[in-house]
Structure formats: structure tokens, C-alpha cells
Design an enzyme around this catalytic site. Sequence first.
Site, PDB file in Angstrom:
ATOM      1  N   LYS A  99       0.832  -1.183   0.000  1.00  0.00           N
ATOM      2  CA  LYS A  99       0.000   0.000   0.000  1.00  0.00           C
ATOM      3  C   LYS A  99       0.873   1.242   0.000  1.00  0.00           C
ATOM      4  CE  LYS A  99       0.785   1.857   3.391  1.00  0.00           C
ATOM      5  NZ  LYS A  99       2.041   2.341   4.044  1.00  0.00           N
ATOM      6  N   TYR A 130      -4.261   4.177   6.325  1.00  0.00           N
ATOM      7  CA  TYR A 130      -4.783   3.250   7.332  1.00  0.00           C
ATOM      8  C   TYR A 130      -6.122   3.754   7.884  1.00  0.00           C
ATOM      9  CZ  TYR A 130      -0.438   0.626   7.363  1.00  0.00           C
ATOM     10  OH  TYR A 130       0.633  -0.148   6.996  1.00  0.00           O
TER      11      TYR A 130
HETATM   12  P1  NDP Z   1      12.504   1.387   2.012  1.00  0.00           P
HETATM   13  O1  NDP Z   1      13.064   2.665   1.531  1.00  0.00           O
HETATM   14  O2  NDP Z   1      12.994   0.852   3.289  1.00  0.00           O
HETATM   15  O3  NDP Z   1      12.736   0.259   0.918  1.00  0.00           O
HETATM   16  C1  NDP Z   1      12.347   0.441  -0.407  1.00  0.00           C
HETATM   17  C2  NDP Z   1      13.228  -0.409  -1.304  1.00  0.00           C
HETATM   18  O4  NDP Z   1      12.775  -0.254  -2.633  1.00  0.00           O
HETATM   19  C3  NDP Z   1      14.696   0.011  -1.321  1.00  0.00           C
HETATM   20  O5  NDP Z   1      15.443  -0.541  -0.279  1.00  0.00           O
HETATM   21  C4  NDP Z   1      15.133  -0.493  -2.653  1.00  0.00           C
HETATM   22  O6  NDP Z   1      15.469  -1.859  -2.565  1.00  0.00           O
HETATM   23  C5  NDP Z   1      13.884  -0.400  -3.520  1.00  0.00           C
HETATM   24  N1  NDP Z   1      13.911   0.726  -4.460  1.00  0.00           N
HETATM   25  C6  NDP Z   1      13.787   0.619  -5.790  1.00  0.00           C
HETATM   26  N2  NDP Z   1      13.872   1.807  -6.365  1.00  0.00           N
HETATM   27  C7  NDP Z   1      14.059   2.701  -5.384  1.00  0.00           C
HETATM   28  C8  NDP Z   1      14.237   4.109  -5.386  1.00  0.00           C
HETATM   29  N3  NDP Z   1      14.218   4.833  -6.510  1.00  0.00           N
HETATM   30  N4  NDP Z   1      14.390   4.717  -4.201  1.00  0.00           N
HETATM   31  C9  NDP Z   1      14.397   4.018  -3.058  1.00  0.00           C
HETATM   32  N5  NDP Z   1      14.239   2.683  -3.020  1.00  0.00           N
HETATM   33  C10 NDP Z   1      14.076   2.013  -4.170  1.00  0.00           C
HETATM   34  O7  NDP Z   1      10.947   1.567   2.046  1.00  0.00           O
HETATM   35  P2  NDP Z   1       9.890   0.672   2.828  1.00  0.00           P
HETATM   36  O8  NDP Z   1      10.310  -0.736   2.782  1.00  0.00           O
HETATM   37  O9  NDP Z   1       9.619   1.274   4.128  1.00  0.00           O
HETATM   38  O10 NDP Z   1       8.569   0.894   1.939  1.00  0.00           O
HETATM   39  C11 NDP Z   1       8.368   0.227   0.702  1.00  0.00           C
HETATM   40  C12 NDP Z   1       6.871   0.092   0.409  1.00  0.00           C
HETATM   41  O11 NDP Z   1       6.277  -0.651   1.448  1.00  0.00           O
HETATM   42  C13 NDP Z   1       6.105   1.414   0.361  1.00  0.00           C
HETATM   43  O12 NDP Z   1       5.116   1.341  -0.637  1.00  0.00           O
HETATM   44  C14 NDP Z   1       5.460   1.519   1.726  1.00  0.00           C
HETATM   45  O13 NDP Z   1       4.276   2.274   1.733  1.00  0.00           O
HETATM   46  C15 NDP Z   1       5.195   0.057   2.025  1.00  0.00           C
HETATM   47  N6  NDP Z   1       5.172  -0.220   3.454  1.00  0.00           N
HETATM   48  C16 NDP Z   1       4.130  -0.932   3.972  1.00  0.00           C
HETATM   49  C17 NDP Z   1       4.065  -1.207   5.300  1.00  0.00           C
HETATM   50  C18 NDP Z   1       2.942  -2.016   5.849  1.00  0.00           C
HETATM   51  O14 NDP Z   1       2.836  -2.146   7.059  1.00  0.00           O
HETATM   52  N7  NDP Z   1       2.105  -2.607   5.020  1.00  0.00           N
HETATM   53  C19 NDP Z   1       5.078  -0.727   6.235  1.00  0.00           C
HETATM   54  C20 NDP Z   1       6.173  -0.036   5.596  1.00  0.00           C
HETATM   55  C21 NDP Z   1       6.188   0.207   4.257  1.00  0.00           C
HETATM   56  P3  NDP Z   1      16.624  -2.513  -3.435  1.00  0.00           P
HETATM   57  O15 NDP Z   1      17.879  -1.867  -2.965  1.00  0.00           O
HETATM   58  O16 NDP Z   1      16.536  -3.945  -3.120  1.00  0.00           O
HETATM   59  O17 NDP Z   1      16.323  -2.212  -4.870  1.00  0.00           O
END
Ligand code: NDP
Length: 429
Positions: A195, A280
Site C-alpha cells: 500500500k 490506514y
Molecule cells: P525502504 O526505503 O525501506 O525500501 C524500499 C526499497 O525499494 C529500497 O530498499 C530499494 O530496494 C527499492 N527501491 C527501488 N527503487 C528505489 C528508489 N528509486 N528509491 C528508493 N528505493 C528504491 O521503504 P519501505 O520498505 O519502508 O517501503 C516500501 C513500500 O512498502 C512502500 O510502498 C510503503 O508504503 C510500504 N510499506 C508498507 C508497510 C505495511 O505495514 N504494510 C510498512 C512499511 C512500508 P533494493 O535496494 O533492493 O532495490
Amino acid sequence: MGSLKLLFFQQHQHSDVFTVLNRLISLYKIFTKKSILAISAHCCNTILLILTIKLAVMNSRRNFLQKMSTLAIALPLLNKYSLAKTHFTHKEKYDGPVLRVAIMGLGSYGTRVAEAMKDCTKAKLVGVISGTPAKIKDWQVKYNIPEKNCYNYENFDAIKNNPDIDAVYIITPNALHHDQAIRVAAAGKHVICEKPMAINAKEGQQMVDACKKANVKLLVGYRMHFEPKTLEVIRMRREGELGKILFFQGLCGFKIGDPTQWRLNKELSGGGSLMDIGIYAINGSRYMVGEEPVWVTAEATKTDAVKFKEGVDETIQFEFGFPSGAVASCLSTYNMNNLDRFFLNAEKGFAEMQPSTGYGPIKGRTNKGELNFPHVTHQTVQMDEMAGIILAGKQPPIPIDGEEAVKDLKIIDAIYLAIKKGKKIDLQL
Ligand code: NDP
């Protein structure tokens, strides 16, 4: 004095020992004449509950069998299903098909999901898609992922030719979900997407259409849709125990740190707090009230225009009206901590949850008392349930599909429009 050991195989991975015990004690009267001196329980890895019942009076074998048959009739009551309990699975009994998942985006939430999936029975992490080679190496070791199941953002369309991956879980910044999901669908793999599913309803609908066309499922990481206390409140509302629903309040927020993170970059986030945490309250309004809003009003406040640039909302208050006349009042913010609260007011009672949507334990009470359902790791249950939905056509208690997400996105669009126009916006979901 006799001593009898009863082995209850709980149908659920996370049995609520205390609920079971309470019910057992309430069955005390079945064993008349104060025949139970003590009940002790040992919970072995939460799966097998061993109850030792010490019987003071056990006059005859016949007497014993009569009482046991009464207990056998009564035992199903111990497992009286609430919505909350219908979605747990028994780890050791499951020998059906397993959903083989690749995670795209190995960031903070992706890592949480991967860790939680270690305890899944129906879903298994088998692949990764990442832009960071070092993370891929690390995950290969940690989760035993073969080289042939590792991809980057340029080559992941080739997943089409990989028969060992069934679904891709997209856990990347919000604005990337749309294109990535469409590519995954075109590769013939089921899509699980975090989401907000997209950054507006139009893009969300395109994702739904693409998945339909490719004949793959599209599910969204609405983990609260499987959370036991949340489901219990929904059960109470559905079964009329709360009476007519009148009002919902959803407060969602936290103080965001690093100003350089993608969440504060409109190009990647699609917005601000509303996209990330306010969603949420939006989704919660719908499942708590049990209706779709027909109008929305909203007001935005910005105290730091440097951190929260154009198009990145800091704090938004929004209100919904529902067909029944119920109303909702919500707050979404990136500038206040300790804001994770749902309150549902109804003619015959209320439900309040705080924390209401964090990773848990969720805490809640209703006019009937504390909600005592056990804490479950949301992402473990979610992934097992999604496997059931994808592989066996199981129905979730609250929808978690692309259409459900498009409704939230339509509301998000309407909230932004209400702020821009400074007036009430009618909604048709
Ligand atoms: P992070 O920044 O921690 O991780 C995102 C990952 O996406 C990066 O580590 C990277 O992984 C990849 N990525 C690819 N392109 C990009 C870019 N241009 N910039 C940054 N990262 C990129 O974010 P979150 O994990 O916190 O959030 C990711 C998604 O999950 C969002 O949509 C957020 O809303 C959702 N989310 C949902 C939650 C829930 O409880 N359901 C809780 C937290 C987040 P790599 O290096 O492997 O490419």
C-alpha cells in the site's frame, strides 16, 4: 483422585490458551460436585495444548464417559469461531501447495516480510528482485535463494521463464508500483503489492486491468485485514452487537525523520503522510463502519514547508459521510508521534483500539471489555492467507484485491481535491 490428560490439537497456529482455559473453566459445572480440583495448561510451541484435569470424584467408568461425552459436545464451543480465528492455519498439518514468492525491493519493510515468511506454512520466499547486488548476495545466504531466482529491475521480465516463482511481492516506493506491477503481470506472475497500491485511482485501475488481462491475481498488503482484534470488532459490528454505527475516528501518524528519504519526494511517494500512513485511517474507516463513504471534506496544515515540499502533505484532517448517516473524522500526519488510534461509536456500544494499525500487539477494548485475542505476526498470517487466496480461491474476511485498493485511491484523490477546491467532494466508489 483421578488425573486425566486431554490433548487438544488446536486448529490454529496461534491458539489463545487463555481464552480456551476461560471457556474450560466455565464448563466446570458440567463436571458437577466440584469434581475438578485443578486445571493446568502447558502450551507447547503454541500448537498443542495439553490440559491436565484432576478429577476428585470419578465414581464409575460410566459416570466418567457420560461426562466426557458432554465435554466432547461442549468442546467445539472452545473453538467457537470468531472472524478472528478463521484465518489461522496449522503449521504441521499443512501439506498442500505452497506459494513461491519473490520479493521486489529489499528495503526495511521487505526485510520484515522476509523474516515473517520464515514462519509461513503456505508461502515461501524463493526469489528476489533488487537494484542492490550486495543485498541480493546477503539475502541469498540468509534465505537460501538460488542464483537463478535473483533479478534486478532491468531484467526481471525474464521471470516469465522461471517456473519456480508464482508471485512477486512489490515492496518499493509507491510511485514505482504501477509500472512494476504491470510488468510482473505481463510476465504471467501473480502480483502482491504494498500500500498504497498506486499514487492515484487511474493508475490503480490500470494495474487492476493489466492483472485481469494477464489472468493473474492482484492482492494488496492490507495486513490489518487479518489482524484478530480488528476482525473481532468487525464481527461484532456485522453481527449487530454494536447496533447502528454512528461515528468513526481514525488517527494515524508519526514524526518523520530524514528529510532526504523517498517518502518526502513526491516523484517517488506520490504525496505525503496521506499516502503512507493516512491510508490506514481511510481503509480503516471503511472496514470499521462497514460502508463506503459518499462524501469527503479535508483540510491540510503545513508547519514546515522546507521539509514538506509542494505536493508532499504534512498533516491532513479529513471527514467522511456514509449512506447510513454515520460520519468519520480522521487525521493523517508526518509531524506527530504516538498517533495510532481507532474509535468506533455505535448505538449499543463502542470499540477502541490503540495501537490500532502498528505491527502490534494491537490493543483494544469494546463496551464488552478487553479484546484478548493473541498477537500474531501480521505479515506471516497475511502471506499464508494470500497463498490460500491465490492457490485455493480462499475468500478473505475483508477484500484485499486491487479493486479494494482502487477504492482507497479514489478516496485519496478526493481528499486532495477537497483540499485544493476547499469544498466537500461527492464520492461514488
Ligand atoms: P525502504 O526505503 O525501506 O525500501 C524500499 C526499497 O525499494 C529500497 O530498499 C530499494 O530496494 C527499492 N527501491 C527501488 N527503487 C528505489 C528508489 N528509486 N528509491 C528508493 N528505493 C528504491 O521503504 P519501505 O520498505 O519502508 O517501503 C516500501 C513500500 O512498502 C512502500 O510502498 C510503503 O508504503 C510500504 N510499506 C508498507 C508497510 C505495511 O505495514 N504494510 C510498512 C512499511 C512500508 P533494493 O535496494 O533492493 O532495490
